[in-house]
Motif scaffolding. Structure first.
Motif, PDB file in Angstrom:
ATOM      1  N   TYR A   1       0.851  -1.246  -0.040  1.00  0.00           N
ATOM      2  CA  TYR A   1       0.052   0.011   0.061  1.00  0.00           C
ATOM      3  C   TYR A   1       0.714   1.162   0.032  1.00  0.00           C
ATOM      4  O   TYR A   1       0.324   2.398  -0.157  1.00  0.00           O
ATOM      5  CB  TYR A   1      -0.869  -0.118   0.934  1.00  0.00           C
ATOM      6  N   LYS A   2       2.192   1.265   0.002  1.00  0.00           N
ATOM      7  CA  LYS A   2       3.109   2.327   0.019  1.00  0.00           C
ATOM      8  C   LYS A   2       2.777   2.864  -1.359  1.00  0.00           C
ATOM      9  O   LYS A   2       2.851   2.161  -2.378  1.00  0.00           O
ATOM     10  CB  LYS A   2       4.365   1.872   0.515  1.00  0.00           C
ATOM     11  N   ASN A   3       3.053   4.156  -1.491  1.00  0.00           N
ATOM     12  CA  ASN A   3       2.748   4.947  -2.546  1.00  0.00           C
ATOM     13  C   ASN A   3       1.728   4.861  -3.456  1.00  0.00           C
ATOM     14  O   ASN A   3       1.615   4.646  -4.786  1.00  0.00           O
ATOM     15  CB  ASN A   3       4.243   4.700  -3.439  1.00  0.00           C
ATOM     16  N   THR A   4       0.691   4.671  -2.648  1.00  0.00           N
ATOM     17  CA  THR A   4      -0.805   4.457  -3.530  1.00  0.00           C
ATOM     18  C   THR A   4      -1.604   5.466  -2.949  1.00  0.00           C
ATOM     19  O   THR A   4      -1.345   6.104  -2.180  1.00  0.00           O
ATOM     20  CB  THR A   4      -1.465   2.895  -3.059  1.00  0.00           C
ATOM     21  N   TYR A   5      -2.849   5.346  -3.457  1.00  0.00           N
ATOM     22  CA  TYR A   5      -4.067   6.219  -3.044  1.00  0.00           C
ATOM     23  C   TYR A   5      -4.179   6.127  -1.594  1.00  0.00           C
ATOM     24  O   TYR A   5      -4.585   7.031  -0.810  1.00  0.00           O
ATOM     25  CB  TYR A   5      -5.100   5.871  -3.780  1.00  0.00           C
ATOM     26  N   ILE A   6      -4.248   4.735  -1.018  1.00  0.00           N
ATOM     27  CA  ILE A   6      -4.571   4.533   0.376  1.00  0.00           C
ATOM     28  C   ILE A   6      -3.399   5.196   1.320  1.00  0.00           C
ATOM     29  O   ILE A   6      -3.731   6.003   2.122  1.00  0.00           O
ATOM     30  CB  ILE A   6      -4.346   3.129   0.862  1.00  0.00           C
ATOM     31  N   GLU A   7      -2.085   5.385   0.935  1.00  0.00           N
ATOM     32  CA  GLU A   7      -1.159   6.140   1.593  1.00  0.00           C
ATOM     33  C   GLU A   7      -1.613   7.537   1.456  1.00  0.00           C
ATOM     34  O   GLU A   7      -1.573   8.349   2.536  1.00  0.00           O
ATOM     35  CB  GLU A   7       0.086   5.767   1.148  1.00  0.00           C
ATOM     36  N   GLU A   8      -1.849   8.038   0.293  1.00  0.00           N
ATOM     37  CA  GLU A   8      -2.032   9.564   0.050  1.00  0.00           C
ATOM     38  C   GLU A   8      -3.209   9.907   1.073  1.00  0.00           C
ATOM     39  O   GLU A   8      -3.118  10.897   1.687  1.00  0.00           O
ATOM     40  CB  GLU A   8      -2.358   9.591  -1.360  1.00  0.00           C
ATOM     41  N   VAL A   9      -4.164   8.954   1.318  1.00  0.00           N
ATOM     42  CA  VAL A   9      -5.652   9.457   2.133  1.00  0.00           C
ATOM     43  C   VAL A   9      -5.013   9.354   3.573  1.00  0.00           C
ATOM     44  O   VAL A   9      -5.150  10.559   4.107  1.00  0.00           O
ATOM     45  CB  VAL A   9      -6.619   8.517   1.757  1.00  0.00           C
ATOM     46  N   ILE A  10      -4.134   8.048   3.961  1.00  0.00           N
ATOM     47  CA  ILE A  10      -3.645   8.547   5.385  1.00  0.00           C
ATOM     48  C   ILE A  10      -2.912   9.788   5.452  1.00  0.00           C
ATOM     49  O   ILE A  10      -3.148  10.261   6.786  1.00  0.00           O
ATOM     50  CB  ILE A  10      -2.878   7.048   5.574  1.00  0.00           C
ATOM     51  N   ASN A  11      -2.115  10.308   4.706  1.00  0.00           N
ATOM     52  CA  ASN A  11      -1.648  11.318   4.927  1.00  0.00           C
ATOM     53  C   ASN A  11      -2.282  12.600   5.048  1.00  0.00           C
ATOM     54  O   ASN A  11      -1.466  13.735   5.449  1.00  0.00           O
ATOM     55  CB  ASN A  11      -0.196  11.176   4.005  1.00  0.00           C
ATOM     56  N   LEU A  12      -3.274  12.701   4.668  1.00  0.00           N
ATOM     57  CA  LEU A  12      -4.107  13.902   4.563  1.00  0.00           C
ATOM     58  C   LEU A  12      -4.719  14.169   5.994  1.00  0.00           C
ATOM     59  O   LEU A  12      -4.955  15.270   6.191  1.00  0.00           O
ATOM     60  CB  LEU A  12      -5.246  13.752   3.807  1.00  0.00           C
ATOM     61  N   PHE A  13      -4.709  13.035   6.990  1.00  0.00           N
ATOM     62  CA  PHE A  13      -5.106  13.505   8.422  1.00  0.00           C
ATOM     63  C   PHE A  13      -4.038  14.036   9.209  1.00  0.00           C
ATOM     64  O   PHE A  13      -3.010  13.765   9.074  1.00  0.00           O
ATOM     65  CB  PHE A  13      -5.921  12.078   8.685  1.00  0.00           C
ATOM     66  N   LYS A  14      -4.683  14.935   9.886  1.00  0.00           N
ATOM     67  CA  LYS A  14      -3.736  15.893  10.850  1.00  0.00           C
ATOM     68  C   LYS A  14      -3.680  14.947  12.239  1.00  0.00           C
ATOM     69  O   LYS A  14      -2.620  14.866  12.968  1.00  0.00           O
ATOM     70  CB  LYS A  14      -4.491  17.100  11.212  1.00  0.00           C
ATOM     71  N   SER A  15      -4.683  14.367  12.476  1.00  0.00           N
ATOM     72  CA  SER A  15      -4.405  13.398  13.727  1.00  0.00           C
ATOM     73  C   SER A  15      -3.663  12.178  13.517  1.00  0.00           C
ATOM     74  O   SER A  15      -4.019  11.775  12.428  1.00  0.00           O
ATOM     75  CB  SER A  15      -6.090  13.239  14.327  1.00  0.00           C
ATOM     76  N   PRO A  16      -3.201  11.689  14.494  1.00  0.00           N
ATOM     77  CA  PRO A  16      -2.344  10.518  14.364  1.00  0.00           C
ATOM     78  C   PRO A  16      -3.301   9.356  14.107  1.00  0.00           C
ATOM     79  O   PRO A  16      -4.457   8.973  14.794  1.00  0.00           O
ATOM     80  CB  PRO A  16      -1.499  10.333  15.722  1.00  0.00           C
ATOM     81  N   VAL A  17      -3.147   8.767  12.900  1.00  0.00           N
ATOM     82  CA  VAL A  17      -3.841   7.788  12.423  1.00  0.00           C
ATOM     83  C   VAL A  17      -3.331   6.086  13.031  1.00  0.00           C
ATOM     84  O   VAL A  17      -2.070   5.901  13.292  1.00  0.00           O
ATOM     85  CB  VAL A  17      -3.713   7.271  10.983  1.00  0.00           C
ATOM     86  N   THR A  18      -4.171   5.741  13.751  1.00  0.00           N
ATOM     87  CA  THR A  18      -3.800   4.552  14.839  1.00  0.00           C
ATOM     88  C   THR A  18      -4.303   3.100  14.355  1.00  0.00           C
ATOM     89  O   THR A  18      -3.720   2.120  14.525  1.00  0.00           O
ATOM     90  CB  THR A  18      -4.627   4.576  15.992  1.00  0.00           C
ATOM     91  N   ARG A  19      -5.220   2.990  13.249  1.00  0.00           N
ATOM     92  CA  ARG A  19      -5.625   1.899  12.667  1.00  0.00           C
ATOM     93  C   ARG A  19      -6.247   2.226  11.086  1.00  0.00           C
ATOM     94  O   ARG A  19      -7.061   3.081  10.976  1.00  0.00           O
ATOM     95  CB  ARG A  19      -6.789   1.170  13.682  1.00  0.00           C
ATOM     96  N   VAL A  20      -5.981   1.296  10.020  1.00  0.00           N
ATOM     97  CA  VAL A  20      -6.283   1.420   8.926  1.00  0.00           C
ATOM     98  C   VAL A  20      -6.801   0.150   8.476  1.00  0.00           C
ATOM     99  O   VAL A  20      -6.157  -0.852   8.660  1.00  0.00           O
ATOM    100  CB  VAL A  20      -5.478   2.169   7.947  1.00  0.00           C
ATOM    101  N   ARG A  21      -7.847   0.022   7.862  1.00  0.00           N
ATOM    102  CA  ARG A  21      -8.364  -1.413   7.168  1.00  0.00           C
ATOM    103  C   ARG A  21      -9.053  -1.187   6.135  1.00  0.00           C
ATOM    104  O   ARG A  21      -9.893  -0.158   5.692  1.00  0.00           O
ATOM    105  CB  ARG A  21      -8.879  -2.262   8.349  1.00  0.00           C
ATOM    106  N   LEU A  22      -9.131  -2.171   5.181  1.00  0.00           N
ATOM    107  CA  LEU A  22     -10.099  -2.100   4.011  1.00  0.00           C
ATOM    108  C   LEU A  22     -11.369  -3.420   4.423  1.00  0.00           C
ATOM    109  O   LEU A  22     -10.892  -4.417   4.857  1.00  0.00           O
ATOM    110  CB  LEU A  22      -9.502  -2.815   2.756  1.00  0.00           C
TER     111      LEU A  22
END
Length: 117
Positions: A8-29
């Protein structure tokens, strides 16, 4: 849950995660196949984490239900248009895919409320 998988590195998913200001603690599809459903339930203590749904692929027949504070059950069709939807998992909620295609959502949990606006 703390590390992004290599695929998932260098994908849309990583791009979306990086848009959030708060620390992301869990991501899943979540992939709900046609006719799949998630029964009504309440999740964890929401005082420490916020949850956002980002539909990646969906249809008008993929529905999310939330039982509001007043006891009314709200029905939502979350559009796959780039929007992020806040869902309070401390309320009773459920989902069903009545469509003919998969309903795919990226679900992020974050520590903080900086992104709620």
């Amino acid at each position: 849950y703390g590390e992004l998988l290599e695929q998932y590195k260098n994908t849309y998913i990583e791009e979306v995660i990086n848009l959030f200001k708060s620390p992301v603690t869990r991501v899943r599809l979540i992939v709900k196949k046609p006719s799949a459903y998630i029964l009504p339930h309440i999740d964890y203590d929401t005082t420490y984490s916020m949850r956002y749904y980002i539909p990646l692929q969906t249809s008008e027949w993929a529905l999310t239900f939330v039982k509001a504070k007043d006891g009314e059950v709200e029905t939502h069709n979350l559009k796959a248009d780039g929007s992020a939807y806040f869902v309070n998992p401390g309320y009773m909620h459920a989902a069903i895919n009545l469509g003919k295609t998969d309903d795919i959502r990226l679900i992020l949990s974050v520590n903080g409320q900086e992104d709620i606006k």
